[in-house]
Design a protein around this motif. Structure first.
Motif, PDB file in Angstrom:
ATOM      1  N   GLY A 199      65.391  16.892  72.775  1.00  0.00           N
ATOM      2  CA  GLY A 199      65.317  16.809  74.231  1.00  0.00           C
ATOM      3  C   GLY A 199      66.194  17.853  74.897  1.00  0.00           C
ATOM      4  N   GLN A 200      67.384  18.089  74.358  1.00  0.00           N
ATOM      5  CA  GLN A 200      68.266  19.110  74.912  1.00  0.00           C
ATOM      6  C   GLN A 200      67.660  20.503  74.763  1.00  0.00           C
ATOM      7  OE1 GLN A 200      71.342  18.597  76.531  1.00  0.00           O
ATOM      8  NE2 GLN A 200      70.491  16.540  76.540  1.00  0.00           N
ATOM      9  N   MET A 201      67.041  20.772  73.622  1.00  0.00           N
ATOM     10  CA  MET A 201      66.419  22.079  73.409  1.00  0.00           C
ATOM     11  C   MET A 201      65.220  22.284  74.338  1.00  0.00           C
ATOM     12  SD  MET A 201      66.667  22.821  69.336  1.00  0.00           S
ATOM     13  CE  MET A 201      66.149  21.227  68.738  1.00  0.00           C
ATOM     14  N   VAL A 202      64.434  21.243  74.540  1.00  0.00           N
ATOM     15  CA  VAL A 202      63.282  21.344  75.439  1.00  0.00           C
ATOM     16  C   VAL A 202      63.759  21.559  76.874  1.00  0.00           C
ATOM     17  CG1 VAL A 202      61.359  20.040  76.431  1.00  0.00           C
ATOM     18  CG2 VAL A 202      61.715  20.064  73.964  1.00  0.00           C
ATOM     19  N   TRP A 203      64.804  20.846  77.287  1.00  0.00           N
ATOM     20  CA  TRP A 203      65.345  21.034  78.636  1.00  0.00           C
ATOM     21  C   TRP A 203      65.887  22.449  78.807  1.00  0.00           C
ATOM     22  CZ3 TRP A 203      64.848  19.474  83.255  1.00  0.00           C
ATOM     23  CH2 TRP A 203      65.801  19.743  84.218  1.00  0.00           C
ATOM     24  N   GLY A 204      66.577  22.970  77.811  1.00  0.00           N
ATOM     25  CA  GLY A 204      67.086  24.342  77.877  1.00  0.00           C
ATOM     26  C   GLY A 204      65.966  25.359  77.958  1.00  0.00           C
ATOM     27  N   ALA A 205      64.899  25.135  77.213  1.00  0.00           N
ATOM     28  CA  ALA A 205      63.754  26.044  77.278  1.00  0.00           C
ATOM     29  C   ALA A 205      63.099  25.991  78.652  1.00  0.00           C
ATOM     30  CB  ALA A 205      62.738  25.678  76.192  1.00  0.00           C
ATOM     31  N   PHE A 206      63.054  24.811  79.251  1.00  0.00           N
ATOM     32  CA  PHE A 206      62.491  24.676  80.595  1.00  0.00           C
ATOM     33  C   PHE A 206      63.335  25.444  81.615  1.00  0.00           C
ATOM     34  CE2 PHE A 206      62.603  22.365  84.651  1.00  0.00           C
ATOM     35  CZ  PHE A 206      61.290  22.560  85.044  1.00  0.00           C
ATOM     36  N   ILE A 207      64.642  25.297  81.535  1.00  0.00           N
ATOM     37  CA  ILE A 207      65.537  25.989  82.466  1.00  0.00           C
ATOM     38  C   ILE A 207      65.424  27.510  82.272  1.00  0.00           C
ATOM     39  CG2 ILE A 207      67.964  26.347  83.081  1.00  0.00           C
ATOM     40  CD1 ILE A 207      66.829  23.718  84.067  1.00  0.00           C
ATOM     41  N   ALA A 208      65.371  27.970  81.018  1.00  0.00           N
ATOM     42  CA  ALA A 208      65.231  29.403  80.757  1.00  0.00           C
ATOM     43  C   ALA A 208      63.893  29.922  81.295  1.00  0.00           C
ATOM     44  CB  ALA A 208      65.349  29.680  79.260  1.00  0.00           C
ATOM     45  N   GLY A 209      62.831  29.163  81.114  1.00  0.00           N
ATOM     46  CA  GLY A 209      61.529  29.569  81.652  1.00  0.00           C
ATOM     47  C   GLY A 209      61.534  29.638  83.157  1.00  0.00           C
ATOM     48  N   ALA A 210      62.216  28.703  83.810  1.00  0.00           N
ATOM     49  CA  ALA A 210      62.320  28.744  85.270  1.00  0.00           C
ATOM     50  C   ALA A 210      63.091  29.987  85.710  1.00  0.00           C
ATOM     51  CB  ALA A 210      63.004  27.478  85.781  1.00  0.00           C
ATOM     52  N   GLY A 211      64.118  30.355  84.959  1.00  0.00           N
ATOM     53  CA  GLY A 211      64.872  31.568  85.278  1.00  0.00           C
ATOM     54  C   GLY A 211      64.028  32.819  85.133  1.00  0.00           C
ATOM     55  N   ARG A 213      70.634   5.986  63.698  1.00  0.00           N
ATOM     56  CA  ARG A 213      71.442   6.939  64.462  1.00  0.00           C
ATOM     57  C   ARG A 213      70.973   8.366  64.240  1.00  0.00           C
ATOM     58  NH1 ARG A 213      77.437   5.635  62.941  1.00  0.00           N
ATOM     59  NH2 ARG A 213      76.453   4.858  61.056  1.00  0.00           N
ATOM     60  N   VAL A 214      70.495   8.663  63.051  1.00  0.00           N
ATOM     61  CA  VAL A 214      70.021  10.018  62.756  1.00  0.00           C
ATOM     62  C   VAL A 214      68.784  10.338  63.584  1.00  0.00           C
ATOM     63  CG1 VAL A 214      69.105  11.510  60.948  1.00  0.00           C
ATOM     64  CG2 VAL A 214      71.007   9.979  60.435  1.00  0.00           C
ATOM     65  N   VAL A 215      67.872   9.401  63.681  1.00  0.00           N
ATOM     66  CA  VAL A 215      66.652   9.616  64.457  1.00  0.00           C
ATOM     67  C   VAL A 215      66.999   9.782  65.933  1.00  0.00           C
ATOM     68  CG1 VAL A 215      64.484   8.574  65.201  1.00  0.00           C
ATOM     69  CG2 VAL A 215      65.174   8.444  62.811  1.00  0.00           C
ATOM     70  N   ARG A 216      67.908   8.953  66.453  1.00  0.00           N
ATOM     71  CA  ARG A 216      68.305   9.078  67.857  1.00  0.00           C
ATOM     72  C   ARG A 216      68.975  10.415  68.126  1.00  0.00           C
ATOM     73  NH1 ARG A 216      71.637   3.860  69.135  1.00  0.00           N
ATOM     74  NH2 ARG A 216      72.079   4.110  66.931  1.00  0.00           N
ATOM     75  N   LEU A 217      69.802  10.867  67.187  1.00  0.00           N
ATOM     76  CA  LEU A 217      70.460  12.167  67.353  1.00  0.00           C
ATOM     77  C   LEU A 217      69.438  13.298  67.341  1.00  0.00           C
ATOM     78  CD1 LEU A 217      73.092  13.741  67.583  1.00  0.00           C
ATOM     79  CD2 LEU A 217      73.187  13.787  65.089  1.00  0.00           C
ATOM     80  N   ARG A 218      68.451  13.212  66.460  1.00  0.00           N
ATOM     81  CA  ARG A 218      67.419  14.253  66.398  1.00  0.00           C
ATOM     82  C   ARG A 218      66.588  14.269  67.680  1.00  0.00           C
ATOM     83  NH1 ARG A 218      65.349  13.480  60.160  1.00  0.00           N
ATOM     84  NH2 ARG A 218      67.210  14.383  59.207  1.00  0.00           N
ATOM     85  N   VAL A 219      66.239  13.096  68.194  1.00  0.00           N
ATOM     86  CA  VAL A 219      65.466  13.029  69.432  1.00  0.00           C
ATOM     87  C   VAL A 219      66.285  13.575  70.583  1.00  0.00           C
ATOM     88  CG1 VAL A 219      64.437  11.436  71.104  1.00  0.00           C
ATOM     89  CG2 VAL A 219      63.975  11.168  68.667  1.00  0.00           C
ATOM     90  N   TRP A 220      67.576  13.246  70.640  1.00  0.00           N
ATOM     91  CA  TRP A 220      68.446  13.759  71.694  1.00  0.00           C
ATOM     92  C   TRP A 220      68.552  15.281  71.612  1.00  0.00           C
ATOM     93  CZ3 TRP A 220      73.048  16.485  71.328  1.00  0.00           C
ATOM     94  CH2 TRP A 220      73.706  16.700  72.531  1.00  0.00           C
ATOM     95  N   ALA A 221      68.747  15.815  70.391  1.00  0.00           N
ATOM     96  CA  ALA A 221      68.867  17.268  70.219  1.00  0.00           C
ATOM     97  C   ALA A 221      67.574  17.969  70.622  1.00  0.00           C
ATOM     98  CB  ALA A 221      69.233  17.599  68.774  1.00  0.00           C
TER      99      ALA A 221
END
Length: 75
Positions: free
Chosen positions: A22-34, A12-20
């Motif tokens: 992924g969320q940070m990478v998606w946020g960085a992508f959205i910020a870069g698009a902005g 569960r720890v590894v899945r949570l880290r991968v999910w987190a």
């Protein structure tokens, strides 16, 4: 090597880290698009300003009525 595949049954720890991550990478992508969108708008304004005649760039300030006409005297 171990018999257990790393991605087969992650904890569960590894899945949570991968999910987190992924969320940070998606946020960085959205910020870069902005940032790119804002840069595109600024570039479009700059291109339009190059197309304007020179006389339009030498007009008097529209803030002339707001500015103080007489200098302030300091005693």
């Amino acid at each position: 090597m171990s018999e257990e595949n790393y991605f087969q049954e992650p904890s569960r720890v590894v899945r949570l880290r991968v999910w987190a991550l992924g969320q940070m990478v998606w946020g960085a992508f959205i910020a870069g698009a902005g940032v790119l969108a804002i840069g595109g708008v600024l570039a479009a304004i700059w291109v339009v300003s190059l197309l304007l005649p020179e006389q339009s760039k030498q007009a008097p300030s529209p803030y002339g009525a707001i500015e103080i006409a007489s200098p302030i005297r300091v005693a």
